[in-house]
Design a protein around this motif. Structure first.
Motif, PDB file in Angstrom:
ATOM      1  N   VAL A  97      86.763  41.508  96.412  1.00 38.67           N
ATOM      2  CA  VAL A  97      88.138  41.811  96.059  1.00 38.67           C
ATOM      3  C   VAL A  97      88.151  43.146  95.316  1.00 38.67           C
ATOM      4  CG1 VAL A  97      90.205  41.016  94.859  1.00 38.67           C
ATOM      5  CG2 VAL A  97      88.603  39.340  95.822  1.00 38.67           C
ATOM      6  N   VAL A  98      88.882  44.090  95.831  1.00 40.63           N
ATOM      7  CA  VAL A  98      88.921  45.427  95.236  1.00 40.63           C
ATOM      8  C   VAL A  98      89.453  45.352  93.801  1.00 40.63           C
ATOM      9  CG1 VAL A  98      89.964  47.723  95.391  1.00 40.63           C
ATOM     10  CG2 VAL A  98      89.238  46.527  97.474  1.00 40.63           C
ATOM     11  N   GLY A 126      94.173  39.380  96.924  1.00 40.41           N
ATOM     12  CA  GLY A 126      94.292  40.813  96.694  1.00 40.41           C
ATOM     13  C   GLY A 126      93.763  41.582  97.880  1.00 40.41           C
ATOM     14  N   THR A 127      93.486  42.849  97.657  1.00 36.78           N
ATOM     15  CA  THR A 127      92.957  43.710  98.714  1.00 36.78           C
ATOM     16  C   THR A 127      91.466  43.426  98.902  1.00 36.78           C
ATOM     17  OG1 THR A 127      94.559  45.434  98.163  1.00 36.78           O
ATOM     18  CG2 THR A 127      92.646  46.086  99.474  1.00 36.78           C
ATOM     19  N   MET A 181      86.025  34.312 105.839  1.00 36.31           N
ATOM     20  CA  MET A 181      85.507  34.866 104.588  1.00 36.31           C
ATOM     21  C   MET A 181      86.655  35.060 103.591  1.00 36.31           C
ATOM     22  SD  MET A 181      82.636  37.583 106.014  1.00 36.31           S
ATOM     23  CE  MET A 181      81.946  37.967 104.392  1.00 36.31           C
ATOM     24  N   ARG A 182      87.797  35.527 104.092  1.00 34.82           N
ATOM     25  CA  ARG A 182      88.967  35.665 103.222  1.00 34.82           C
ATOM     26  C   ARG A 182      89.411  34.296 102.708  1.00 34.82           C
ATOM     27  NH1 ARG A 182      93.216  40.263 105.108  1.00 34.82           N
ATOM     28  NH2 ARG A 182      93.912  39.740 103.010  1.00 34.82           N
ATOM     29  N   GLN A 183      89.325  33.304 103.579  1.00 29.52           N
ATOM     30  CA  GLN A 183      89.726  31.966 103.166  1.00 29.52           C
ATOM     31  C   GLN A 183      88.798  31.413 102.096  1.00 29.52           C
ATOM     32  OE1 GLN A 183      92.574  30.314 104.277  1.00 29.52           O
ATOM     33  NE2 GLN A 183      92.040  29.017 102.524  1.00 29.52           N
ATOM     34  N   LYS A 234      82.136  34.111  92.420  1.00 25.91           N
ATOM     35  CA  LYS A 234      82.945  33.504  93.473  1.00 25.91           C
ATOM     36  C   LYS A 234      83.951  34.484  94.080  1.00 25.91           C
ATOM     37  CE  LYS A 234      80.992  29.513  93.346  1.00 25.91           C
ATOM     38  NZ  LYS A 234      80.078  29.130  94.460  1.00 25.91           N
ATOM     39  N   SER A 235      84.076  35.688  93.510  1.00 28.88           N
ATOM     40  CA  SER A 235      84.931  36.709  94.107  1.00 28.88           C
ATOM     41  C   SER A 235      84.171  37.530  95.140  1.00 28.88           C
ATOM     42  CB  SER A 235      85.487  37.640  93.031  1.00 28.88           C
ATOM     43  OG  SER A 235      84.469  38.479  92.498  1.00 28.88           O
TER      44      SER A 235
END
Length: 363
Positions: free
Chosen positions: A278-279, A204-205, A193-195, A329-330
């Motif tokens: 993304v925070v 980012g966080t 998911m991060r990828q 998309k974020s």
């Protein structure tokens, strides 16, 4: 000062500011954790290009070069006007008589008693406004607003598609409630998911919210895995941590209406899904309200009072025009389970996963 004069003078922007400062707001995990940036906008419209904009790193330019536009394709100069949350609360003639009895001669005590009643009515309008705003935020993280709307033609839909391609997504080959899965699969899910967000240009966080079944499935996998094999996964008081990413249980819901006008309750986050964000990327914009008495200002909440003749009453009217903004998309969604994921205990021998009977049903 008469009672009616006092009511008119009491409902001012100063009162609204004081109530906002001292009241307890309606809580929403999505509003509080995803849409952390808040701004007022003097205009009543927002560019679609801004909704679809991806805030990320950009190339540098040579000395004297032309500035790089944030929207290089400028695919659309179309604008949208966020619709108002416009509510009212009626002070009937009978209620006015009750207020008049409380008001008495208009001394300090009488004014205080009436003020308390008026403040309660305004707080009710504030609560309903915030609940509606929270519903819009819950829909925004899915990449599209599709919400109930009252119009002259009856019940219609308020629809805004942020991006025709939708949000980022990750599809699991095997769901996490499958008997073959281990914490390695949960770890890989978070990494993938991060990828997906990194491939879309975001870093980012990261944080994750989980629906009830998704959270239970991951918690059960951690609970039945020996501590030495948990890969650093931890169940804390209010969240789970996997691969350094916190996962929060989100059981919030909101009300909408179906095509027949029947009220339905919807989950803010699908029970079987994870949503990663993304925070600091999401923000709430409060656009200028369409009210002359409110000076056409941008404000999170405005109210006023109007006299009615039929029926004889005073109506407190409120208005707010919030728009949740977040690049689709974020946001990354993944369906990870089809159940609450109850598991038997796992032991690891020679890198082979073997299931044994647990004393109970597991966590």
């Amino acid at each position: 000062m008469t009672l009616l004069e006092f009511i008119r003078q009491h409902l001012t922007l100063a009162l609204i500011s004081e109530l906002i400062e001292h009241r307890t707001p309606v809580r929403s995990m999505i509003f509080d954790r995803v849409f952390t940036r808040r701004e007022n906008r003097a205009t009543a419209r927002i560019s679609l290009a801004e909704l679809r904009r991806m805030t990320k790193s950009m190339p540098v330019i040579s000395r004297g070069g032309q500035a790089i536009p944030l929207d290089p394709n400028n695919a659309s100069v179309a604008t949208i006007e966020p619709l108002s949350i416009r509510l009212s609360n009626l002070i009937t003639g009978a209620q006015l008589n009750d207020l008049r009895a409380l008001y008495g001669t208009g001394d300090e005590q009488g004014q205080s008693l009436v003020s308390a009643e008026l403040d309660r009515m305004v707080r009710d309008l504030m609560d309903s406004t915030e609940l509606t705003r929270n519903a819009l935020c819950a829909q925004a993280i899915a990449g599209k607003i599709d919400y109930q709307m009252e119009s002259e033609n009856g019940l219609e839909r308020y629809e805004i598609t942020f991006d025709p391609d939708g949000t980022s997504k990750y599809t699991l080959g095997t769901l996490l409630d499958d008997e073959s899965t281990t914490l390695v699969d949960v770890y890989n899910t978070i990494i993938q998911m991060r990828q997906a967000l990194a491939n879309a240009g975001y870093s980012g966080t990261m944080e994750v919210m989980a629906g009830m079944n998704a959270y239970s499935t991951i918690a059960n996998l951690i609970a039945v895995t020996h501590e030495s094999s948990r890969l650093g996964s931890v169940i804390a008081e209010d969240h789970i941590t996997v691969s350094g990413v916190p996962i929060y249980l989100n059981m919030d819901s909101y009300t909408d209406k179906d095509s027949s006008g029947k009220e339905v309750v919807k989950d803010a986050v699908d029970k079987n899904s994870l949503v990663m964000y993304v925070v600091g990327t999401g923000k709430i914009t409060y656009c200028a309200i369409d009210d002359v008495d409110g000076n056409l200002q941008a404000t999170p909440f405005f109210s006023k009072v109007r006299k009615m003749d039929d029926p004889s009453a005073y109506k407190i009217i409120s208005e707010s025009k919030p728009m949740p903004l977040i690049p689709p998309k974020s946001i990354c969604w993944a369906t990870v389970t089809a159940s609450m994921g109850r598991r038997t205990a796992l032991t690891i021998n020679n890198n082979v996963t073997v299931e044994t009977e647990a004393a109970g049903e597991g966590a």
